[in-house]
Enzyme design. Structure first.
Site, short mmCIF file in Angstrom:
data_model
loop_
_atom_site.label_atom_id
_atom_site.label_comp_id
_atom_site.label_asym_id
_atom_site.label_seq_id
_atom_site.Cartn_x
_atom_site.Cartn_y
_atom_site.Cartn_z
CE LYS A 141 9.78 25.43 28.52
NZ LYS A 141 10.33 24.25 29.22
NE ARG A 145 3.28 21.95 27.23
CZ ARG A 145 4.24 22.07 28.13
NH1 ARG A 145 5.44 21.56 27.88
NH2 ARG A 145 4.03 22.71 29.26
NE ARG A 150 13.91 18.91 40.14
CZ ARG A 150 13.21 19.40 39.12
NH1 ARG A 150 13.08 20.71 38.96
NH2 ARG A 150 12.64 18.57 38.25
NE ARG A 199 9.49 15.86 40.63
CZ ARG A 199 9.26 17.01 40.00
NH1 ARG A 199 8.94 18.08 40.68
NH2 ARG A 199 9.34 17.08 38.69
NE ARG A 211 10.70 15.34 32.65
CZ ARG A 211 11.27 15.97 33.69
NH1 ARG A 211 11.99 15.28 34.56
NH2 ARG A 211 11.12 17.26 33.84
#
Length: 213
Positions: free
Chosen positions: A13, A88, A127, A158, A169
Site C-alpha cells: 500500500k 489503524r 525478502r 529480519r 503481525r
C-alpha cells in the site's frame, strides 16, 4: 481528493500510495513521517510527541491527530492527500473524521488492499536485507554477499520477516483493522477493495480502475 489506505503489512500500500499521490498530484502523508518532522522541527505538538516517546509511551491519538491536522491544512494538501498508516484503530478513524470536519474537508474513499495470507508470508519471508546498506532483496538467500554502493555486506532475513512473525503481525492487523472496516461501513464511507496480488503495474491498474481514474 482525500483517500485513506488500509491493508496488511507487505501488501504494497505504501508503494501504490506513492503512485496514486503522483497521479493525483497530492502529497502522500504517513503518520511516521509527519511525526518525525514535527519532533525535528520542535513544534509544540512535536515536543509533546517527543516527551511521550522519551517516556517509552505511545504518542497519544490526540497529539497525532493534531499533527495530522497541521499537515492537512498545509498549502501542499489543498487538493487533497493520500493518508498512509494514519488510521489503524477505530478511535483514530473517528479522530480523523473529526479532524477533516474541522477543516471543511471530506473523506473521498477508503482504499483497502487485500491479499491472501499465505501469499503474503511467501512474499515477505522471501525478502532479505543487506546488513550494511539496508537495501532489500527478493529471491536471494540469507548469507549471500551484497556489493551495492562499493561496500561488501551480507544478506540477512529480519526477525519480523520470519514466517511465524509475519503471521503474528497479520493477526494483530486483523484484530485492529476489522473493527475499522466495520466502522467505516457503518459511517457509509466509500470502501474500495483492491486485489493486491500481482505486479506493481497490475495492482496499480486495478486501483485506478476501482477509483474511476
Amino acid at each position: 481528493m482525500i483517500i485513506v489506505l488500509l491493508g496488511p503489512p507487505g501488501a504494497g500500500k505504501g508503494t501504490q500510495g506513492e503512485r496514486l499521490a503522483a497521479r493525483l498530484d497530492v502529497p502522500k502523508i504517513a503518520t511516521g513521517d509527519v511525526l518525525r518532522a514535527a519532533v525535528r522541527d520542535g513544534t509544540p505538538l512535536g515536543l509533546e510527541a517527543k516527551a511521550a516517546m522519551d517516556r517509552g509511551d505511545l504518542v497519544p491519538d490526540a497529539v497525532i491527530m493534531g499533527i495530522m491536522k497541521d499537515a492537512l491544512a498545509s498549502p501542499s494538501a489543498a487538493k487533497g492527500a493520500i493518508l498512509d498508516g494514519v488510521v489503524r484503530t477505530t478511535p483514530q478513524a473517528d479522530g480523523l473524521s473529526q479532524t477533516l470536519a474541522s477543516l471543511g474537508k471530506t473523506l473521498d474513499a477508503v482504499l483497502l488492499f487485500e491479499i491472501d495470507e499465505d501469499e503474503l508470508v511467501r512474499r515477505l519471508s522471501g525478502r532479505t536485507t543487506c546488513d550494511v546498506c539496508q537495501r532489500p532483496f527478493f529471491g536471494r538467500q540469507p548469507g549471500e554477499a551484497c556489493e551495492e554502493g562499493g561496500q561488501t555486506g551480507t544478506l540477512v532475513r529480519r526477525k519480523d520477516d520470519e514466517p511465524e512473525a509475519i503471521r503474528k503481525r497479520m493477526q494483530v492487523y486483523r484484530d485492529q483493522t476489522a473493527p475499522v472496516i466495520d466502522w467505516y461501513a457503518h459511517q457509509g464511507a466509500n470502501m474500495v477493495r483492491v486485489d493486491a496480488l500481482g505486479s506493481l503495474e497490475e495492482v496499480e491498474a486495478r486501483m485506478q480502475s476501482a477509483l474511476g481514474l
